[in-house]
Design an enzyme around this catalytic site. Structure first.
Site, PDB file in Angstrom:
ATOM      1  N   GLU A  20       7.420   8.158  13.870  1.00 53.64           N
ATOM      2  CA  GLU A  20       7.661   7.758  12.510  1.00 53.64           C
ATOM      3  C   GLU A  20       7.452   8.802  11.365  1.00 53.64           C
ATOM      4  OE1 GLU A  20       6.094   4.014  11.306  1.00 53.64           O
ATOM      5  OE2 GLU A  20       5.805   4.390   9.291  1.00 53.64           O
ATOM      6  N   ASP A  39       2.982   7.613  13.840  1.00 51.03           N
ATOM      7  CA  ASP A  39       3.463   7.741  12.383  1.00 51.03           C
ATOM      8  C   ASP A  39       2.908   9.168  11.663  1.00 51.03           C
ATOM      9  OD1 ASP A  39       4.109   7.747   9.729  1.00 51.03           O
ATOM     10  OD2 ASP A  39       3.110   5.756   9.453  1.00 51.03           O
ATOM     11  N   LYS A  76       0.436   0.724  16.259  1.00 51.86           N
ATOM     12  CA  LYS A  76       0.752   1.944  15.788  1.00 51.86           C
ATOM     13  C   LYS A  76      -0.275   2.698  15.344  1.00 51.86           C
ATOM     14  CE  LYS A  76       2.808   2.664  11.615  1.00 51.86           C
ATOM     15  NZ  LYS A  76       3.973   2.129  10.795  1.00 51.86           N
ATOM     16  N   LYS A 104      -1.698   6.675  13.492  1.00 53.35           N
ATOM     17  CA  LYS A 104      -1.391   7.970  12.869  1.00 53.35           C
ATOM     18  C   LYS A 104      -1.607   9.205  13.648  1.00 53.35           C
ATOM     19  CE  LYS A 104      -0.803   5.643   9.376  1.00 53.35           C
ATOM     20  NZ  LYS A 104       0.608   5.305   8.663  1.00 53.35           N
ATOM     21  N   ASN A 120       0.773  -1.229  -0.092  1.00 48.49           N
ATOM     22  CA  ASN A 120       0.179   0.170   0.140  1.00 48.49           C
ATOM     23  C   ASN A 120       0.650   1.321   0.160  1.00 48.49           C
ATOM     24  OD1 ASN A 120       0.264   1.459   2.726  1.00 48.49           O
ATOM     25  ND2 ASN A 120       0.373  -0.585   3.089  1.00 48.49           N
TER      26      ASN A 120
HETATM   27  O1  LIG Z   1      -0.516   5.018   5.883  1.00 51.59           O
HETATM   28  C1  LIG Z   1       0.520   4.465   5.313  1.00 51.59           C
HETATM   29  O2  LIG Z   1       0.621   5.093   4.209  1.00 51.59           O
HETATM   30  C2  LIG Z   1       1.148   3.383   5.620  1.00 51.59           C
HETATM   31  C3  LIG Z   1       2.254   3.984   6.684  1.00 51.59           C
HETATM   32  O3  LIG Z   1       2.644   4.750   6.620  1.00 51.59           O
HETATM   33  C4  LIG Z   1       2.858   2.604   7.277  1.00 51.59           C
HETATM   34  O4  LIG Z   1       2.114   1.526   7.401  1.00 51.59           O
HETATM   35  O5  LIG Z   1       3.572   2.912   7.957  1.00 51.59           O
HETATM   36 MG   LIG Z   2       4.607   4.943   8.037  1.00 53.43          MG
END
Ligand SMILES: O=C([O-])CC(=O)C(=O)O
Ligand SMILES: [Mg+2]
Length: 389
Positions: A239, A213, A182, A184, A55
């Site tokens: 991240e 992330d 994890k 976002k 992805n």
């Molecule tokens: O949301 C995404 O593009 C995937 C991503 O960064 C990850 O899995 O670390």
């Molecule tokens: Mg990532």
């Protein structure tokens, strides 16, 4: 015995969902599924290698059909064989694909090549009648370790998703055996992200750790503001704070963030990886590298990346690739990476593990299956079979 690639097939498949990170949404996300069909027969069946891209980048049908598949099919079949002549040599297939390609500007080309390269390695391990991770360990003179650390990636922004849904999602990962999760950040104001982080930390307590992330969203000022907020919490990693190619930003953040940082999923070549190591201020005693072979010219190139790391004093155990696919599980088990990403609820059927493999204490144990092991994941193999068998 003849060993020959007789066809390279591609189909672009949706892996869409209404989730969003700080940079993109996945409502139109696709992947290329590729089959490398050989004339070799094992256990009464023709050997077909399979691959797909992870992805984050889209299907690569155009590039695969117009350039990379045709170069393989037009090459002298003997020029693609190993020294013994009884198997394909993945580096020679890689070289054929990259004929007349200039260096640099890696862009999407690396995704197309990485997808085919995955299928080539699957075929090579099947022709050798071995699991890919064992074949890799043998070739590198190291001992394979079938037990691999995996963490659960999710925590996306999603229409209508409130804190209780976020907590429920994370609890679900813990219930399935994960001990690192994890989520976002960077897709909401900083105070809202702080509230989301605190909610998840409250949910997981001492049972697990949390990584966050930002998907490359922040400029230096925002990256530092987040570093100052995040360092209040015992996170597993911070991240991809800034643009993946902004090594100076990454290096500057280390001054404000003493904990572990992770990046590299959007670096697509060993030259880019080398620049990160040279100029990104990454710390080999604590930081993590997330290069994903399926996006970055495949395992042939990933081995060159591991060589670069070694030259600069980095252990492969600092690598936990992005992408959540079985290819990186094999590399992790075969070459001693630190683990692999996993998306328990997303991007199916392309991610995950062979049927019946469960996560225990944040680890899975690789079964001994020929090739990458796709055939033992029934929902995935159904799609693969429809393409080539
Ligand atoms: O949301 C995404 O593009 C995937 C991503 O960064 C990850 O899995 O670390
Ligand atoms: Mg990532």
């Amino acid at each position: 015995m003849s060993v020959r690639i007789v066809d390279v097939r591609e189909i672009t498949k949706p892996i869409s969902s209404p989730i969003r990170n700080a940079y993109i949404d996945f409502t139109r996300m696709t992947t290329s599924l590729v089959a490398v069909v050989t004339d070799v027969v094992r256990d009464g069946r023709r050997v077909v290698g399979y691959g797909f891209n992870s992805n984050g980048r889209y299907g690569q049908g155009g590039l695969i059909r117009e350039r990379f598949a045709s170069r393989i099919l037009e090459a002298d079949p003997k020029s693609l064989l190993d020294a013994a002549g009884d198997n394909l040599d993945p580096d020679k297939v890689w070289g054929a694909m990259m004929t007349n390609e200039k260096p640099g500007g890696h862009g999407e080309r690396s995704v197309a090549v990485g997808t085919i390269d995955m299928a080539v390695w699957d075929a090579v391990a099947k022709i050798a009648c071995k699991p890919l991770f064992r074949l890799l360990a043998e070739r590198h003179g190291v001992t394979a370790d079938p037990r691999v650390f995996v963490y659960a990636a999710g925590g996306y922004y999603y229409p209508g998703k409130d804190l209780s849904m976020l907590r429920g999602e994370m609890r679900g990962y813990l219930d399935r055996g994960y001990n690192v999760v994890k989520m976002k950040i960077g897709g909401a104001p900083i105070e809202e992200d702080r509230t989301r982080i605190e909610a998840v930390l409250k949910e997981i307590g001492k049972d697990a750790q949390l990584a966050v992330d930002a998907n490359g969203r922040f400029n230096l000022e925002t990256g530092i503001a987040y570093a100052k907020m995040l360092r209040d919490y015992p996170l597993f990693w911070y991240e991809e704070a800034g643009d993946p190619l902004d090594y100076a930003l990454q290096a500057a953040l280390a001054e404000f963030y003493p904990g572990a940082m992770a990046t590299g999923e959007n670096l697509f070549s060993h030259q880019d990886a080398r620049n990160l190591i040279r100029y990104g201020g990454m710390r080999p005693d604590r930081d993590w590298l997330q290069f994903d072979c399926a996006l970055s010219y495949g395992l042939c190139e990933y081995q060159r990346t591991l060589d670069v790391l070694k030259t600069h004093g980095w252990s492969p155990s600092r690598c936990i690739p992005h992408g959540g696919h079985q290819m990186s599980l094999n590399i992790a088990a075969g070459l001693g990476l630190g683990g692999n990403e996993s998306y328990p609820d997303l991007f199916q059927p392309y991610g995950g593990f062979p049927d019946g493999i469960s996560v225990e204490n944040g680890h899975i144990t690789m079964p001994d299956l020929p090739g990458i092991g796709f055939e033992a994941k029934s929902d995935l193999y159904k799609e693969m079979k429809a393409l080539a068998e």
